[in-house]
Design an enzyme around this catalytic site. Structure first.
Site, PDB file in Angstrom:
ATOM      1  N   ASP A   1       0.837  -1.193   0.000  1.00 31.08           N
ATOM      2  CA  ASP A   1       0.000   0.000   0.000  1.00 31.08           C
ATOM      3  C   ASP A   1       0.881   1.256   0.000  1.00 31.08           C
ATOM      4  O   ASP A   1       1.937   1.273   0.635  1.00 31.08           O
ATOM      5  CB  ASP A   1      -0.901  -0.007   1.238  1.00 31.08           C
ATOM      6  CG  ASP A   1      -2.057   0.959   1.118  1.00 31.08           C
ATOM      7  OD1 ASP A   1      -2.808   0.860   0.120  1.00 31.08           O
ATOM      8  OD2 ASP A   1      -2.210   1.812   2.006  1.00 31.08           O
TER       9      ASP A   1
ATOM     10  N   GLU B   1       1.342  -0.164  -4.992  1.00 31.70           N
ATOM     11  CA  GLU B   1       0.259   0.771  -5.290  1.00 31.70           C
ATOM     12  C   GLU B   1       0.880   2.143  -5.539  1.00 31.70           C
ATOM     13  O   GLU B   1       1.216   2.874  -4.606  1.00 31.70           O
ATOM     14  CB  GLU B   1      -0.737   0.851  -4.130  1.00 31.70           C
ATOM     15  CG  GLU B   1      -1.904   1.780  -4.448  1.00 31.70           C
ATOM     16  CD  GLU B   1      -2.493   2.457  -3.216  1.00 31.70           C
ATOM     17  OE1 GLU B   1      -3.643   2.912  -3.296  1.00 31.70           O
ATOM     18  OE2 GLU B   1      -1.796   2.544  -2.182  1.00 31.70           O
TER      19      GLU B   1
ATOM     20  N   ASP C   1     -10.354   1.925  -3.911  1.00 30.64           N
ATOM     21  CA  ASP C   1     -10.070   3.357  -3.781  1.00 30.64           C
ATOM     22  C   ASP C   1     -10.779   4.205  -4.836  1.00 30.64           C
ATOM     23  O   ASP C   1     -10.539   5.419  -4.897  1.00 30.64           O
ATOM     24  CB  ASP C   1      -8.561   3.606  -3.895  1.00 30.64           C
ATOM     25  CG  ASP C   1      -7.808   3.150  -2.657  1.00 30.64           C
ATOM     26  OD1 ASP C   1      -8.377   3.264  -1.545  1.00 30.64           O
ATOM     27  OD2 ASP C   1      -6.661   2.681  -2.788  1.00 30.64           O
TER      28      ASP C   1
END
Length: 336
Positions: free
Chosen positions: A20, A49, A116
């Site tokens: 992340d 990410e 997201d």
């Protein structure tokens, strides 16, 4: 953290690890972590990410791939703005596809929605546009990913609405089973057609401003995002379709097709070289004319109709001549 990742790979057999906010992890740490987990499992997949250009993390010693949000944004912009043309979409997709080296692009984590973003079905506005974007996902270079629930068109707005529970009690409805079946067909084509896994797409000029047309090898992908029907060429093998009636692709329609068979053009140039071109009938005119000018063969004035007839006469005559052409250099050009 490195010890924990080693444990996941060694003790639990995880196939990959997603990081992340992957651009906020130090390069030194990632290099060391990759070395340690790859020593346990050489094919473990390390995904970062990163929403922007991630070139510094994709040099082969940190992440294997990143989440391809630039590709998602290019597709999203085209379907959100009816003033955008297919040419503009092609330009944006080419930019995304050439941002990294080819071997990196082929394994990028392609997605149309995620935890997201707003969900694909909600922002698409229609089921046709929803499946058109899924068709792009499964026919462009990269590793396609489906966010849970997308297989049944789960709606959802911005975070946290995009994280709704999976509607397990509605999976077997007729409508959802039809959606799942169409997605399975797209996945099956991706898995069984080598053309959809190798090489870059080549975009072509379609009649309408919002009619998307590109080729992956011999496979053609056509998406009618305009407001008028699109007349397609007949006599091609249909691999997947939505909204196709006869040769007419309705607005919102999808068609994946390929030529029924290859053709071969054979002729001698001015230097006595035997030229063989392997192509399909639709591409015959496209490749014949420039080669005629290049090699001085004055068949370039033929119309497409007479060109096909001339081709059949010429192939018979020159095949016979080829048998007597011992010692002549043979050149083959394959357009597939």
């Amino acid at each position: 953290f490195g010890t924990l990742c080693e444990s996941w790979v060694r003790d639990y057999g995880v196939d990959g690890i997603r990081f992340d906010v992957g651009n906020e992890i130090s390069h030194r740490m990632l290099k060391e972590l990759r070395r340690r987990v790859r020593a346990i499992r050489p094919d473990v997949y390390l995904l970062g990410e990163i929403w922007h250009d991630a070139s510094p993390w994709l040099e082969g010693d940190e992440y294997d791939a990143v989440m391809n949000y630039p590709l998602q944004q290019a597709v999203k912009d085209f379907f959100a703005d009816s003033a955008r043309t297919a040419g503009e979409l092609a330009e944006q997709l080419y930019r995304c596809l050439h941002l990294y080296r080819c071997q990196t692009t082929e394994v990028l984590f392609n997605l149309m929605d995620s935890h997201d973003t707003d969900r694909l079905f909600t922002r698409s506005g229609s089921e046709d546009a929803f499946f058109q974007q899924l068709a792009l996902l499964f026919t462009l270079p990269g590793s396609p990913c489906i966010y849970y629930g997308t297989e049944v068109a789960l709606p959802g707005g911005h975070d946290p609405d995009c994280r709704r529970c999976m509607p397990w009690d509605k999976m077997n409805t007729t409508e959802n089973q039809q959606r799942i079946d169409q997605l399975r067909r797209l996945i099956a084509l991706r898995r069984t057609l080598p053309e959809l896994r190798d090489g870059m797409p080549v975009f072509r000029q379609a009649p309408g401003a919002r009619q998307v047309w590109y080729c992956r090898g011999r496979v053609e992908v056509l998406l009618n995002a305009g407001n008028t029907p699109w007349e397609l060429c007949p006599e091609k093998e249909i691999l997947f379709e939505r909204g196709l009636t006869g040769n007419r692709l309705a607005p919102g329609g999808i068609c994946k097709e390929k030529p029924m068979k290859d053709m071969e053009v054979v002729f001698f140039d001015l230097y006595g070289t035997l030229i063989r071109i392997h192509t399909d009938e639709e591409d015959l005119t496209r490749v014949w004319r420039p080669l005629c000018y290049l090699y001085g063969y004055y068949g370039a004035s033929y119309t497409p109709g007479t060109l096909r007839a001339a081709y059949r006469r010429e192939i018979s005559r020159q095949e016979a001549a080829a048998q007597a052409a011992t010692g002549k250099r043979l050149v083959e050009i394959r357009l597939e």
